[in-house]
Enzyme design. Structure first.
Site, PDB file in Angstrom:
ATOM      1  N   SER A   9       0.848  -1.186   0.000  1.00 28.02           N
ATOM      2  CA  SER A   9       0.000   0.000   0.000  1.00 28.02           C
ATOM      3  C   SER A   9       0.887   1.240   0.000  1.00 28.02           C
ATOM      4  CB  SER A   9      -0.878   0.015   1.262  1.00 28.02           C
ATOM      5  OG  SER A   9      -1.344   1.335   1.505  1.00 28.02           O
ATOM      6  N   HIS A  34      -1.271  -1.436  -4.198  1.00 26.74           N
ATOM      7  CA  HIS A  34      -2.569  -1.262  -3.531  1.00 26.74           C
ATOM      8  C   HIS A  34      -2.800   0.209  -3.248  1.00 26.74           C
ATOM      9  CE1 HIS A  34      -5.787  -2.700  -0.737  1.00 26.74           C
ATOM     10  NE2 HIS A  34      -5.429  -1.688   0.009  1.00 26.74           N
ATOM     11  N   ASP A  36      -5.064   3.010  -1.560  1.00 24.24           N
ATOM     12  CA  ASP A  36      -6.098   3.200  -0.533  1.00 24.24           C
ATOM     13  C   ASP A  36      -6.831   4.505  -0.786  1.00 24.24           C
ATOM     14  OD1 ASP A  36      -3.921   1.600   1.672  1.00 24.24           O
ATOM     15  OD2 ASP A  36      -5.947   0.913   1.170  1.00 24.24           O
ATOM     16  N   MET A  38      -9.711   7.006  -0.043  1.00 22.82           N
ATOM     17  CA  MET A  38     -10.593   7.341   1.077  1.00 22.82           C
ATOM     18  C   MET A  38     -11.322   8.656   0.779  1.00 22.82           C
ATOM     19  SD  MET A  38      -8.056   6.459   4.265  1.00 22.82           S
ATOM     20  CE  MET A  38      -7.022   4.987   4.225  1.00 22.82           C
ATOM     21  N   HIS A  67      -8.504   0.171  -3.661  1.00 21.10           N
ATOM     22  CA  HIS A  67      -9.307  -0.205  -2.483  1.00 21.10           C
ATOM     23  C   HIS A  67     -10.174   1.000  -2.162  1.00 21.10           C
ATOM     24  CE1 HIS A  67      -9.320  -1.179   2.127  1.00 21.10           C
ATOM     25  NE2 HIS A  67     -10.515  -1.265   1.588  1.00 21.10           N
ATOM     26  N   MET A  69     -12.435   2.911  -0.144  1.00 20.73           N
ATOM     27  CA  MET A  69     -13.050   3.132   1.153  1.00 20.73           C
ATOM     28  C   MET A  69     -13.901   4.388   1.022  1.00 20.73           C
ATOM     29  SD  MET A  69      -9.746   2.132   3.443  1.00 20.73           S
ATOM     30  CE  MET A  69      -8.657   2.433   2.040  1.00 20.73           C
ATOM     31  N   MET A 138     -10.543  -7.143   5.972  1.00 24.92           N
ATOM     32  CA  MET A 138      -9.763  -6.126   6.671  1.00 24.92           C
ATOM     33  C   MET A 138      -9.270  -6.691   7.993  1.00 24.92           C
ATOM     34  SD  MET A 138      -9.552  -3.524   4.721  1.00 24.92           S
ATOM     35  CE  MET A 138      -8.814  -2.370   5.879  1.00 24.92           C
ATOM     36  N   GLY A 145      -2.959   3.765   8.270  1.00 25.61           N
ATOM     37  CA  GLY A 145      -1.903   2.763   8.270  1.00 25.61           C
ATOM     38  C   GLY A 145      -1.281   2.676   9.655  1.00 25.61           C
ATOM     39  N   GLY A 146      -0.388   1.697   9.834  1.00 25.16           N
ATOM     40  CA  GLY A 146       0.375   1.601  11.071  1.00 25.16           C
ATOM     41  C   GLY A 146      -0.388   1.055  12.264  1.00 25.16           C
ATOM     42  N   ASP A 172      -5.576  -7.049   4.870  1.00 22.63           N
ATOM     43  CA  ASP A 172      -5.153  -5.659   4.747  1.00 22.63           C
ATOM     44  C   ASP A 172      -5.147  -4.988   6.114  1.00 22.63           C
ATOM     45  OD1 ASP A 172      -6.512  -2.874   2.763  1.00 22.63           O
ATOM     46  OD2 ASP A 172      -4.651  -3.143   3.893  1.00 22.63           O
ATOM     47  N   GLY A 173      -3.898  -4.745   6.592  1.00 21.68           N
ATOM     48  CA  GLY A 173      -3.795  -4.025   7.860  1.00 21.68           C
ATOM     49  C   GLY A 173      -2.983  -4.786   8.881  1.00 21.68           C
ATOM     50  N   GLY A 174      -1.856  -4.192   9.281  1.00 21.76           N
ATOM     51  CA  GLY A 174      -1.025  -4.811  10.322  1.00 21.76           C
ATOM     52  C   GLY A 174      -0.201  -5.986   9.845  1.00 21.76           C
ATOM     53  N   GLY A 194       1.744  -1.835   4.279  1.00 18.00           N
ATOM     54  CA  GLY A 194       2.054  -0.420   4.062  1.00 18.00           C
ATOM     55  C   GLY A 194       3.193   0.021   4.959  1.00 18.00           C
TER      56      GLY A 194
HETATM   57  C1  DX5 Z   1      -6.224   1.020   5.845  1.00 18.34           C
HETATM   58  C2  DX5 Z   1      -5.793   0.571   4.456  1.00 18.34           C
HETATM   59  C3  DX5 Z   1      -4.636  -0.362   4.497  1.00 18.34           C
HETATM   60  C4  DX5 Z   1      -3.428   0.235   5.169  1.00 18.34           C
HETATM   61  C5  DX5 Z   1      -2.475  -0.855   5.559  1.00 18.34           C
HETATM   62  O1  DX5 Z   1      -7.484   1.619   5.758  1.00 18.34           O
HETATM   63  O2  DX5 Z   1      -6.837  -0.089   3.805  1.00 18.34           O
HETATM   64  O3  DX5 Z   1      -4.286  -0.755   3.159  1.00 18.34           O
HETATM   65  O4  DX5 Z   1      -2.784   1.127   4.302  1.00 18.34           O
HETATM   66  O5  DX5 Z   1      -1.478  -0.237   6.271  1.00 18.34           O
HETATM   67  P1  DX5 Z   1      -0.568  -1.040   7.295  1.00 18.34           P
HETATM   68  O6  DX5 Z   1       0.070  -2.146   6.478  1.00 18.34           O
HETATM   69  O7  DX5 Z   1       0.400   0.011   7.746  1.00 18.34           O
HETATM   70  O8  DX5 Z   1      -1.455  -1.582   8.366  1.00 18.34           O
HETATM   71 ZN    ZN Z   2      -6.259  -0.974   1.802  1.00 14.34          ZN
END
Ligand code: DX5
Ligand code: ZN
Length: 215
Positions: A9, A34, A36, A38, A67, A69, A138, A145-146, A172-174, A194
Site C-alpha cells: 500500500s 494497492h 487506498d 478514502m 481499495h 473506502m 480487513m 496505516g500503522g 489488509d492491515g497490520g 504499508g
Molecule cells: C487502511 C488501508 C490499508 C493500510 C495498511 O485503511 O486499507 O491498506 O494502508 O497499512 P498497514 O500495512 O500500515 O497496516
Molecule cells: Zn487498503
C-alpha cells in the site's frame, strides 16, 4: 500452498513523492500496487483519486488495485478503470447492491473485490462468492496505516477459506514479517502491507521477508 502475493500500500509513503517508493516496490518484486482511496465519509481521512492511479499505471507495468473506502463506490468505478486499475475492491458496507456491482466490474473487464470491515461477519459476502474475484478481509479498521492487526479477523479468513476453497482472499492491515505467517496459514493469498515496508532497511528486503515468512 501458493506463493503469497504481496500488494504494497502507498498509504504510508510521503504524498509528495509516490513514484520513488512505488518504483522500489515494483523493482522489489511486488505482485500488485494497492491504492487506498478514502473519501472522508466512509472513513474520516481523504487520500487520493483516479489521477494518481493513472500516473502510476502509465509509469509501471505492475498491476494496480484500487481499495475504495468510499460511500457509493460505483460512482468511482469508471475513473479508476479508465486510469488503468485491474482490480476494484469496494466495501460491502457501502454497497446496497454488492452482487450487481461485482457483475458491473466484470462487465467492464476488471476483477471485482468485495471488502469487509473487522465488525462485518463473513456472511455479508457469502451471496457474492459466485460473482466476486476476491474477498478482502480487513485486519484493521479502515482509515489509517500503522495499526495493529486484529487477531479475531484471522479466524474470519479461516472460516471463509473453508467455505470458499478457491477464492483469492486478501488481508489488509497490520501485515508484517512477524504477523503474516498465521494469516497465510489461515488461507489468505494476497497481503497488503504499508507501514511495515516503510520500516524495513529497503522495500525490497521487506517484500522478501514477507515472502520468506510464508515458506
Ligand atoms: C487502511 C488501508 C490499508 C493500510 C495498511 O485503511 O486499507 O491498506 O494502508 O497499512 P498497514 O500495512 O500500515 O497496516
Ligand atoms: Zn487498503
Amino acid at each position: 500452498m501458493p506463493e503469497p502475493q504481496i500488494c504494497p500500500s502507498i498509504l504510508s509513503c510521503d504524498p509528495a513523492n509516490f513514484m520513488d517508493p512505488v518504483r522500489e516496490m515494483v523493482e522489489g518484486g511486488c505482485d500488485w500496487i494497492h491504492l487506498d482511496v478514502m473519501d472522508g465519509q466512509f472513513v474520516p481521512p481523504i487520500t487520493f483519486g483516479a489521477d494518481l492511479a493513472a500516473s502510476l499505471c502509465q509509469e509501471f507495468a505492475c498491476p494496480v488495485e484500487a481499495h475504495l473506502m468510499t460511500m457509493t463506490p460505483e460512482a468511482h468505478f469508471d475513473g479508476f478503470i479508465e486510469a488503468g486499475c485491474k482490480r476494484i475492491l469496494f466495501h460491502a458496507e457501502a454497497a446496497i447492491h454488492s452482487h450487481r456491482l461485482c457483475q458491473t466490474l466484470r462487465e467492464k473487464g476488471v476483477e471485482a473485490g468485495v471488502a469487509i470491515n473487522p465488525g462485518t461477519p463473513i456472511e455479508a459476502v457469502l451471496s457474492v462468492l459466485e460473482v466476486a474475484d476476491m474477498i478482502l478481509v480487513m485486519t484493521v479498521n479502515p482509515g489509517w496505516g500503522g495499526q495493529k492487526l486484529i487477531q479475531e479477523c484471522v479466524d474470519k479468513v479461516s472460516a471463509l477459506r473453508k467455505i470458499a476453497p478457491d477464492m483469492p482472499i486478501e488481508v489488509d492491515g497490520g501485515i508484517a514479517g512477524d504477523t503474516i505467517r498465521p494469516v497465510f496459514e489461515a488461507g489468505a493469498t494476497h497481503f497488503v502491507a504499508g507501514s511495515y515496508l516503510m520500516k524495513t532497511p529497503t522495500i525490497a528486503a521487506g517484500i522478501a521477508e514477507l515472502k520468506r515468512a510464508c515458506v
